[in-house]
Design a protein around this motif. Structure first.
Motif, short mmCIF file in Angstrom:
data_model
loop_
_atom_site.label_atom_id
_atom_site.label_comp_id
_atom_site.label_asym_id
_atom_site.label_seq_id
_atom_site.Cartn_x
_atom_site.Cartn_y
_atom_site.Cartn_z
N TRP A 54 1.09 -1.75 0.28
CA TRP A 54 -0.15 -0.14 0.14
C TRP A 54 0.74 1.12 0.39
O TRP A 54 2.03 1.23 0.17
CB TRP A 54 -1.26 0.09 1.42
N THR A 55 0.55 2.52 -0.32
CA THR A 55 1.17 3.80 -0.23
C THR A 55 0.90 4.59 0.50
O THR A 55 -1.74 4.64 0.17
CB THR A 55 1.64 4.34 -2.19
N GLU A 56 0.42 5.24 1.33
CA GLU A 56 -0.46 6.51 2.25
C GLU A 56 0.28 8.00 1.70
O GLU A 56 1.63 7.61 2.67
CB GLU A 56 -0.74 5.62 3.45
N HIS A 57 -0.46 7.81 2.57
CA HIS A 57 -0.03 9.87 2.05
C HIS A 57 -0.60 10.64 3.19
O HIS A 57 -1.99 11.03 3.24
CB HIS A 57 -0.79 10.38 0.69
N LEU A 58 0.46 11.50 3.54
CA LEU A 58 0.30 11.94 4.72
C LEU A 58 0.59 13.48 5.15
O LEU A 58 1.68 13.65 4.63
CB LEU A 58 1.04 11.01 6.32
N VAL A 59 -0.26 14.00 5.52
CA VAL A 59 0.22 15.70 5.69
C VAL A 59 -0.18 16.07 6.71
O VAL A 59 -0.19 16.21 7.59
CB VAL A 59 -0.68 16.66 4.40
N THR A 60 1.48 16.63 7.50
CA THR A 60 1.51 17.72 8.34
C THR A 60 1.80 18.68 8.31
O THR A 60 2.48 19.56 7.53
CB THR A 60 1.91 16.92 9.53
N ARG A 61 2.40 19.99 9.74
CA ARG A 61 3.65 21.22 9.32
C ARG A 61 4.35 21.04 10.55
O ARG A 61 4.53 19.82 11.47
CB ARG A 61 2.57 22.12 9.84
N LEU A 62 5.51 21.68 10.80
CA LEU A 62 6.26 22.12 11.57
C LEU A 62 6.11 23.58 11.48
O LEU A 62 6.37 24.87 11.50
CB LEU A 62 7.55 21.99 11.07
N ASP A 63 5.84 23.54 13.33
CA ASP A 63 6.08 24.55 13.78
C ASP A 63 7.45 25.46 15.04
O ASP A 63 7.79 24.00 15.11
CB ASP A 63 4.79 24.85 15.02
N PRO A 64 7.79 26.09 14.51
CA PRO A 64 8.72 26.89 16.24
C PRO A 64 8.05 26.38 16.95
O PRO A 64 7.27 25.66 17.49
CB PRO A 64 8.84 28.16 15.97
N ARG A 65 9.43 26.11 18.11
CA ARG A 65 9.89 24.88 18.90
C ARG A 65 8.84 26.24 19.88
O ARG A 65 9.59 27.47 20.06
CB ARG A 65 10.47 24.68 19.82
N PRO A 66 7.98 25.93 21.15
CA PRO A 66 7.36 27.33 22.05
C PRO A 66 8.87 26.97 22.95
O PRO A 66 9.06 26.39 23.33
CB PRO A 66 6.18 26.56 22.51
N GLU A 67 8.77 28.45 23.59
CA GLU A 67 9.26 28.64 24.43
C GLU A 67 9.07 28.31 25.59
O GLU A 67 7.94 27.60 26.32
CB GLU A 67 9.50 30.31 25.17
N PRO A 68 10.06 27.52 26.41
CA PRO A 68 9.84 26.35 28.29
C PRO A 68 8.97 27.41 28.82
O PRO A 68 8.94 28.48 29.55
CB PRO A 68 10.98 26.13 28.42
N PRO A 69 8.07 27.22 29.41
CA PRO A 69 7.42 27.40 30.67
C PRO A 69 8.25 28.20 31.64
O PRO A 69 8.80 27.57 32.02
CB PRO A 69 6.45 27.02 30.85
N VAL A 70 7.68 29.63 31.94
CA VAL A 70 8.57 30.05 33.20
C VAL A 70 7.89 29.75 34.70
O VAL A 70 6.68 30.37 34.59
CB VAL A 70 8.95 31.88 32.50
N ASP A 71 8.88 30.11 35.36
CA ASP A 71 8.28 29.95 36.83
C ASP A 71 7.89 31.17 37.11
O ASP A 71 9.32 31.88 37.50
CB ASP A 71 9.46 29.04 38.25
N VAL A 72 6.43 31.75 37.42
CA VAL A 72 6.97 33.26 37.40
C VAL A 72 6.88 33.37 38.73
O VAL A 72 7.87 34.37 39.55
CB VAL A 72 5.29 33.50 37.31
N MET A 73 7.11 33.08 40.18
CA MET A 73 7.44 33.01 41.23
C MET A 73 8.81 32.82 41.52
O MET A 73 8.99 33.74 41.93
CB MET A 73 6.56 31.64 42.15
N ARG A 74 9.33 32.21 40.56
CA ARG A 74 10.87 31.91 40.51
C ARG A 74 11.25 33.08 39.78
O ARG A 74 12.71 34.32 40.58
CB ARG A 74 11.24 30.83 40.12
N ALA A 75 10.73 33.25 38.46
CA ALA A 75 11.67 35.53 37.82
C ALA A 75 11.24 36.10 39.65
O ALA A 75 12.05 37.18 39.30
CB ALA A 75 10.83 35.54 36.70
N TRP A 76 10.28 36.18 39.76
CA TRP A 76 9.89 37.04 40.20
C TRP A 76 10.83 37.20 41.82
O TRP A 76 11.40 38.29 42.10
CB TRP A 76 8.26 36.85 41.05
N ARG A 77 11.39 36.16 42.65
CA ARG A 77 11.98 36.10 43.84
C ARG A 77 12.92 36.25 42.97
O ARG A 77 14.46 37.03 43.75
CB ARG A 77 11.61 34.93 44.18
N ASN A 78 13.96 36.14 41.96
CA ASN A 78 14.95 36.14 41.82
C ASN A 78 15.30 37.29 41.11
O ASN A 78 16.72 38.45 41.67
CB ASN A 78 15.53 35.18 39.87
N ARG A 79 13.68 38.30 40.78
CA ARG A 79 14.19 39.63 40.44
C ARG A 79 14.77 40.44 41.68
O ARG A 79 15.10 41.85 41.71
CB ARG A 79 12.97 40.35 40.28
#
Length: 209
Positions: A182-207
């Motif tokens: 069999w031959t199968e055809h698929l279509v998808t997409r590539l997106d930019p990798r999202p930025e890792p989530p930022v720990d808001v409390m840790r960022a506030w404490r570091n500030r």
């Protein structure tokens, strides 16, 4: 009536009877020829009808076999992936192909195409300077697969590319049993990798430090 006349009349009668017999035999022969021709024609018609019946049964069997093969057709999914900048000089898209249905496969091969797509990452090899590098291949063998199997692939991209990138995949599949393909055809997409989530409390404490 003298003897000569009687002989002539007798000869005429005999000739007439012989002619009648000949005509009768000719009619019988003609009728037999017609019957033989009808029989031959009937035999030909029967042969043609038998051949048509055989062809019909063959088409039915072929159709049933095609339906059985189609019912075993493998099914795949490929979710949208991300562009990896692990090696900034050679950007690659990361995708995962998953078999979600159909028969077990002895082999699956994939090719990719699309804007900014240059091929697939092949096997790791060591270059002449002792460093590790990946070969670029136009077609990648994924090996055997079955329902639930995942196959990660890396798509080589042009250095200058724009996301999202549409990627088309062509899968060539061979059944483990029966060798059907069999031959199968698929279509998808590539997106930019999202930025890792930022720990808001840790960022506030570091500030505050």
């Amino acid at each position: 009536m003298d003897a000569g006349t009687g002989a002539a009349v007798g000869g005429a009668v005999i000739s007439a009877v012989a002619a009648g017999i000949a005509i009768w035999q000719a009619r019988i022969a003609k009728r037999q020829a017609v019957l033989a021709d009808d029989s031959a024609t009937s035999a030909k018609r029967q042969a043609v009808a038998a051949e048509e019946q055989v062809q019909l049964m063959r088409r039915q069997l072929d159709g049933e076999e095609a339906e059985r093969i189609e019912a075993r057709r493998p099914e795949f999914t490929v979710e949208p992936g991300y562009v990896s900048l692990e090696d900034v000089n050679f950007p690659r898209g990361e995708l995962t192909i998953k078999q979600v249905g159909g028969t077990a496969l002895s082999s699956v091969a994939v090719t990719v195409s699309g804007d900014y797509v240059e091929g697939l990452r092949g096997e790791l090899s060591r270059d002449e300077y002792g460093g590790d590098s990946y070969a670029r291949v136009p077609r990648l063998e994924l090996g055997s697969m079955s329902v639930g199997t995942d196959a990660p692939i890396h798509v080589d991209l042009e250095y200058r590319h724009v996301t999202p990138i549409r990627v088309e995949l062509e899968l060539e599949c061979v059944a483990r049993e029966g060798g059907h393909t069999w031959t199968e055809h698929l279509v998808t997409r590539l997106d930019p990798r999202p930025e890792p989530p930022v720990d808001v409390m840790r960022a506030w404490r570091n500030r505050g430090r």
